[in-house]
Write an enzyme that holds these catalytic residues in place. Sequence first.
Site, mmCIF file in Angstrom:
data_model
loop_
_atom_site.group_PDB
_atom_site.id
_atom_site.type_symbol
_atom_site.label_atom_id
_atom_site.label_comp_id
_atom_site.label_asym_id
_atom_site.label_seq_id
_atom_site.Cartn_x
_atom_site.Cartn_y
_atom_site.Cartn_z
ATOM 1 N N CYS A 81 0.803 -1.225 0.000
ATOM 2 C CA CYS A 81 0.000 0.000 0.000
ATOM 3 C C CYS A 81 0.835 1.274 0.000
ATOM 4 O O CYS A 81 0.305 2.358 -0.234
ATOM 5 C CB CYS A 81 -0.938 0.004 1.197
ATOM 6 S SG CYS A 81 -2.030 -1.435 1.251
ATOM 7 N N HIS A 127 -8.938 3.352 -2.182
ATOM 8 C CA HIS A 127 -7.548 2.947 -1.987
ATOM 9 C C HIS A 127 -7.073 2.007 -3.090
ATOM 10 O O HIS A 127 -7.055 0.789 -2.921
ATOM 11 C CB HIS A 127 -7.400 2.283 -0.615
ATOM 12 C CG HIS A 127 -6.080 1.663 -0.352
ATOM 13 N ND1 HIS A 127 -4.885 2.228 -0.769
ATOM 14 C CD2 HIS A 127 -5.738 0.509 0.288
ATOM 15 C CE1 HIS A 127 -3.881 1.452 -0.403
ATOM 16 N NE2 HIS A 127 -4.378 0.406 0.242
ATOM 17 N N CYS A 169 0.223 2.498 6.349
ATOM 18 C CA CYS A 169 0.439 1.101 6.725
ATOM 19 C C CYS A 169 0.465 0.265 5.446
ATOM 20 O O CYS A 169 -0.117 0.662 4.437
ATOM 21 C CB CYS A 169 -0.659 0.609 7.661
ATOM 22 S SG CYS A 169 -2.302 0.567 6.896
#
Length: 427
Positions: free
Chosen positions: A90, A383, A413
Site C-alpha cells: 500500500c 484505496h 500502513c
Amino acid sequence: MTTRRAAIIAGVRTPFARAGTVFRDVSPVALARFAARELVYRSGIDGAAVDEVIFGQVVPNVLAPNVAREVSLLPQFPKTVSAYTLNRACASAAQAIAAGSDQIVLGQADVVLAGGVENLSQVPILHSQRFSQLLVAASKAKSLGGRLSILAKTRPRDLVPVSPAIAEPSTGESMGQSAEKMAKENGISRERQDRHALMSHQRAAAGVADGRLTAEIAPWFGGPGMDEITESDNGIRTDTTLEALGSLKPAFDRRYGSVTAGNASPLTDGAAAVLLMEESRARSMGLGPLVVIRSHAVAAVDPGWQLLMGPAFAVPKALDRAGLSLAEMGLVEIHEAFAAQVLANVEAWGSKRWAEKLGRPAPVGEIDWERTNVMGGSIAIGHPFGATGARLATTLANEMIRRDVQFGLISICAQGGMGFAMVLERV
C-alpha cells in the site's frame, strides 16, 4: 557543497472508482498513462526533461508487468527515459516518490515522474498449479493424440480458478482479519471506528463541494461514445450517517467483530502521479511555492503480531530524521486502510506504554484531528493499492501551500507488517 532536495512540483490523479465500476474495462497501463500525460500537461514541463519514471503497482498485469516503462513510452517522453516498477504494497507510490527523491538528492536525476496504479477490476485469474503443468506438458507433445492424452488427465478440481488473495502469505490472515485483531487488542470500539468513517466521508464530501479535492483529479471520459464523464471519486457517501454505518454487519468476525465494509477502505481502481524536481532547478524556472521532501522512513513489524502497526514505528523514525516533532506538523495525512488501524496507530503515538516499545523516553505525540485528514481519507476516497501514496503526497502538498503550513506528515500502513512515513516541508 549545496544540499540537493527534491520538490513536489505538481500532482494529479484519475478519479478513484470502486472496483467493478468505472474502470472495469480499462487496463492499468491506460490508467497510469492517463495520469502521467495529464501531469505533464498541467505542470507545463517539457517531457524531454524527465530523467526517470518510477511507478508502484501491487498486483501486476502479467502482460505488462513493468507499467512504468509503458508510461515512459508515451509520445510526451523520449524513448530513452529509463523506468521501473516497484512494490511496497500500500506504500508503493510513496516509495516511488521516495526513490525518485533519493535519485535527485544523489545527483543522479533532476526531474522524476513518480506515482502508482492499481486496477483491481482486472486482477489476473490463475489456473491451478496442476492444470498449468498439464497445459505445459500438452504443449510439448509431438502429436495431437499425445496432447489429448495429457489433457484427458484433467479433473474438475484442476479447473477451479485461483485468484490473488488480499492476505498475508506468511500467516494466511486477510487484511480485514488483521484489522479485527488490532481492534480487539487495542480496545478500539465499533462506535469509534464508525465515527472515524463518518468523519472521512463528511470531510471528503466537503473537499469535493469546495473544489479542493476535485482540483487534483483529471476527469475521465469513458463509455462507448466517450461521453460518460467521471469527475470525482465514486466511493464518497455524502448522505451516510452514524446510524447507517452502525447497521452494517461485521465483515470478518461475524459474531464478535467490529470491522465492517463501512469502516474499511473499499477495493478501488485508479492511478496517481507526482512530478519531482531538484529544488534549485525549480527555483531557476520560476516555479513556486514549493514543498520539498525533508525525510522519509520505513519500518516493519512481525506480520503475525499486529500487521498494520508499522506506522507506529515509521513515523517517529521519519520525524527523527527530519529533526522535528509530531507537534510541529501543521498537517497530517494518515492512510485509512481501516478505521481500527488508524485509531490504533494514533493511540500508540500518544501512549507512554507504546513509547517503551518504540524505545523512546516519551510518547511520539498526540494527533490533532483538526489538522489531520482534513479532506477525508481512503475509507471515503478509496484505496488503489499502488496509487494511494501519490494521492496522499498531492493532497498534503496542495493543502500545505493553501494554508501556508511549514511541515506536513504522511503515514501509511502496508501489507507485510510495513509502515511508511514521509515529512514534507514548505519552502
